[in-house]
Design an enzyme around this catalytic site. Structure first.
Site, PDB file in Angstrom:
ATOM      1  N   ASP A 106       0.924  -1.328  -0.018  1.00 33.96           N
ATOM      2  CA  ASP A 106      -0.135  -0.132  -0.032  1.00 33.96           C
ATOM      3  C   ASP A 106       1.018   1.523   0.117  1.00 33.96           C
ATOM      4  OD1 ASP A 106      -2.529   0.110   0.078  1.00 33.96           O
ATOM      5  OD2 ASP A 106      -3.227  -0.351   1.890  1.00 33.96           O
ATOM      6  N   GLU A 129      -5.737   6.819   0.308  1.00 32.17           N
ATOM      7  CA  GLU A 129      -5.913   6.148   1.367  1.00 32.17           C
ATOM      8  C   GLU A 129      -4.957   6.323   2.585  1.00 32.17           C
ATOM      9  OE1 GLU A 129      -6.807   2.035   1.079  1.00 32.17           O
ATOM     10  OE2 GLU A 129      -8.060   2.050   2.498  1.00 32.17           O
ATOM     11  N   ASP A 194      -6.519   4.543  -4.559  1.00 29.77           N
ATOM     12  CA  ASP A 194      -6.161   3.455  -3.571  1.00 29.77           C
ATOM     13  C   ASP A 194      -5.097   2.616  -4.156  1.00 29.77           C
ATOM     14  OD1 ASP A 194      -6.350   1.322  -1.713  1.00 29.77           O
ATOM     15  OD2 ASP A 194      -8.618   1.165  -1.973  1.00 29.77           O
ATOM     16  N   ILE A 196      -3.591  -0.201  -2.980  1.00 29.83           N
ATOM     17  CA  ILE A 196      -4.057  -1.492  -2.847  1.00 29.83           C
ATOM     18  C   ILE A 196      -5.638  -1.636  -2.544  1.00 29.83           C
ATOM     19  CG2 ILE A 196      -4.029  -4.188  -2.012  1.00 29.83           C
ATOM     20  CD1 ILE A 196      -1.015  -3.488  -1.902  1.00 29.83           C
ATOM     21  N   ASP A 197      -6.555  -1.616  -3.632  1.00 29.91           N
ATOM     22  CA  ASP A 197      -7.898  -1.760  -3.264  1.00 29.91           C
ATOM     23  C   ASP A 197      -8.242  -3.276  -3.144  1.00 29.91           C
ATOM     24  OD1 ASP A 197     -10.641  -1.413  -3.404  1.00 29.91           O
ATOM     25  OD2 ASP A 197     -10.859  -1.265  -5.491  1.00 29.91           O
ATOM     26  N   THR A 199      -7.543  -5.173   0.025  1.00 29.51           N
ATOM     27  CA  THR A 199      -6.501  -5.725   0.617  1.00 29.51           C
ATOM     28  C   THR A 199      -6.750  -7.179   1.222  1.00 29.51           C
ATOM     29  OG1 THR A 199      -7.471  -4.657   2.754  1.00 29.51           O
ATOM     30  CG2 THR A 199      -5.807  -3.484   1.913  1.00 29.51           C
ATOM     31  N   HIS A 301     -19.078  -6.120   3.584  1.00 26.30           N
ATOM     32  CA  HIS A 301     -18.951  -5.219   2.554  1.00 26.30           C
ATOM     33  C   HIS A 301     -20.274  -4.836   1.871  1.00 26.30           C
ATOM     34  CE1 HIS A 301     -14.382  -5.358   2.310  1.00 26.30           C
ATOM     35  NE2 HIS A 301     -14.952  -4.534   3.242  1.00 26.30           N
ATOM     36  N   SER A 325     -12.296  -5.878  -4.401  1.00 26.31           N
ATOM     37  CA  SER A 325     -11.979  -4.772  -5.250  1.00 26.31           C
ATOM     38  C   SER A 325     -12.629  -4.387  -6.461  1.00 26.31           C
ATOM     39  CB  SER A 325     -10.582  -5.053  -5.652  1.00 26.31           C
ATOM     40  OG  SER A 325     -10.234  -5.647  -6.728  1.00 26.31           O
ATOM     41  N   LYS A 328     -14.353  -5.894  -9.870  1.00 27.83           N
ATOM     42  CA  LYS A 328     -15.683  -6.254 -10.174  1.00 27.83           C
ATOM     43  C   LYS A 328     -15.983  -5.169 -11.191  1.00 27.83           C
ATOM     44  CE  LYS A 328     -17.045  -6.184  -5.814  1.00 27.83           C
ATOM     45  NZ  LYS A 328     -15.842  -6.128  -4.955  1.00 27.83           N
ATOM     46  N   ARG A 342     -23.667  -3.593  -4.462  1.00 33.24           N
ATOM     47  CA  ARG A 342     -23.161  -3.524  -3.162  1.00 33.24           C
ATOM     48  C   ARG A 342     -24.174  -2.960  -2.043  1.00 33.24           C
ATOM     49  NH1 ARG A 342     -17.270  -3.043  -1.981  1.00 33.24           N
ATOM     50  NH2 ARG A 342     -16.991  -1.554   0.024  1.00 33.24           N
ATOM     51  N   ASP A 355     -12.518   4.032  -3.472  1.00 37.98           N
ATOM     52  CA  ASP A 355     -13.215   2.620  -3.648  1.00 37.98           C
ATOM     53  C   ASP A 355     -14.000   2.505  -5.184  1.00 37.98           C
ATOM     54  OD1 ASP A 355     -11.590   1.498  -1.781  1.00 37.98           O
ATOM     55  OD2 ASP A 355     -13.130   1.626  -0.391  1.00 37.98           O
TER      56      ASP A 355
END
Ligand SMILES: *[C@@H]1O[C@H](CO)[C@@H](O)[C@H](O)[C@H]1NC(C)=O
Ligand SMILES: *[C@@H]1O[C@H](CO)[C@@H](O)[C@H](O)[C@H]1NC(C)=O
Length: 414
Positions: A106, A129, A194, A196-197, A199, A301, A325, A328, A342, A355
């Site tokens: 990250d 982030e 981000d 590393i979206d 994690t 989530h 992440s 999608k 979501r 995100d």
């Protein structure tokens, strides 16, 4: 009798002179093939609007071409670092529950990407982030990340040159990391990052993404998603196990990108210059019953029992594909899946802009619609979070309304 206004007379004369000068300049440098964009430049000069960041490629003027190129190269370089950390983790050099690989990846990726943005767009704000506070306290971690950052370069000299090098020393790395602390908002140019979206996906060996987007006055203009563990092949179907046990071997690694009004593209993720891109489109869904769903792996989530009810209402029988992440968003944009849901799991949770911003534009430019569960477009101009939105529904534009209706019935929003 009307009195001549000397002021306006003077102004119109300077306008006339500037017009003549500009016209001469244009006609001395122009060839007939790029006459049109230059005329556009002249017109916008006269109407007083600025045309920054406009480059001419062939006969077409493409706006944000430079932003797109730098953003993709920056993501590509940072992915070299995250892949290296991903491999070291896979070799089992760190324990399964240890969060340090994701921390290292990250911070390292954020430093490399912000360094590139700072070089090319020094006046732009950045909402990222991570912040460097933790590293200021932790010398060994800081040193470990610095080693990785200093060693990571694109293996194409010209491409690396476009990024202007990374950072000179540890202190500059910390300073660069802290440039991501902007509050965002509705005014001006704001990058959202981000590094590393996903994690958890990174840790479990599933999907993760390096997500970067440019907002201008709160609107997403450029979106880039680097997805090291997704198949390069846009036509590859989504395997049920895409969310775990993945590799970034041969045939994996893709960058999705979009510029507002210019469509969406995918290209193989490389380690040097950018590969050739291919236009992507969402799949036409004629019968929702045959559609496929993507959702988060993490039950925290998105409410998975509600999404199952929504699927049932729409007659969807295929099991949902779960992955972490913004991979999608990329997957539905190229037609490997159809719908991304979501669903809020808490009334107070606010989604972070980093995100969703890149994925939102990529899906819309591929022929999709993205709203929240109330049917409102995602509003990236209210700060670091999507404070006025609740959940996300992304689907092909033609069926989005039907999906939204089913969502609202199940969530009892109607
Ligand atoms: C991943 O691999 C492990 C070990 O081989 C296995 O137990 C697990 O079920 C796999 N997960 C998925 C989602 O396929
Ligand atoms: C999911 O929604 C159901 C109601 O539809 C609720 O009972 C459940 O607690 C929710 N789960 C989560 C994780 O929010």
């Amino acid at each position: 009798m009307p009195v001549a206004n000397p002021q306006s007379h003077y102004l119109s004369r300077t306008t006339l002179i500037s017009l003549i000068v500009l016209t001469l300049a244009i006609f001395t440098t122009t060839t007939t093939t790029n006459l049109l964009p230059r005329l556009g430049l002249l017109l916008s000069h006269l109407s007083g609007t600025t045309t920054t960041t406009t480059t001419t490629t062939g006969t077409m003027t493409s706006i944000y071409a430079r932003e797109l190129e730098i953003a993709q190269l920056a993501v590509q370089r940072a992915a070299i670092l995250t892949k290296r950390v991903f491999h070291e983790k896979a070799k089992g050099t760190v324990s399964k529950d240890d969060k340090s690989p994701v921390t290292i990846g990250d911070f390292g990726a954020q430093a490399l990407i912000i360094a590139a943005l700072r070089h090319s767009f020094p006046h732009d704000a950045i909402v990222a982030e991570e912040e460097a506070a933790q590293l200021r306290e932790d010398a060994p971690l800081r040193e470990q990340i610095w080693q990785l950052v200093r060693e990571t370069k694109l293996d194409d000299v010209a491409a690396e040159g476009l990024l202007g090098g990374s950072v000179r020393d540890v202190d500059e790395m910390l300073e660069v990391l802290d440039r991501g602390a902007s509050e965002g908002g509705r005014v001006g140019r704001v990058w959202t990052l981000d590094p590393i979206d996903g994690t958890k996906g990174f840790l479990r060996g599933g999907q993760y993404a390096l997500a970067l987007a440019l907002l201008e006055d709160g609107d997403v203009k450029v979106g880039v998603l680097g997805c090291p563990n997704l198949p390069v092949d846009d036509a590859a179907p989504l395997a049920a196990d895409i969310g775990a046990n993945q590799t970034d071997d041969e045939g994996r690694g893709v960058i999705f990108s979009a510029v507002i009004g210019q469509g969406a593209t995918s290209r193989p993720l490389r380690t040097g210059a950018l590969a050739e891109g291919k236009r992507i489109r969402m799949k036409e869904v004629e019968d929702l019953a045959s559609a496929s769903f993507c959702e988060s792996v993490e039950a925290g989530h998105s409410n998975q029992s509600e999404s199952a009810q929504i699927a049932q209402k729409l007659g969807i029988t295929k099991p949902s594909v779960r992955m972490d992440s913004q991979a999608k968003y990329g997957s539905i944009a190229r037609g490997a899946g159809d719908i991304y849901l979501r669903l809020p799991t808490s009334k107070t949770y606010q989604e972070k802009i980093w995100d969703h911003a890149a994925g939102d534009l990529i899906v819309r430019e591929a022929g999709g619609q993205v709203t929240d569960t109330k049917g409102n477009r995602l509003d990236f101009g209210v700060g670091r979070t999507l404070a006025t939105n609740s959940g996300v529904i992304a689907a092909p534009a033609a069926v989005h309304g039907k999906v939204l209706e089913a969502v609202q019935e199940v969530l009892k929003l109607k």
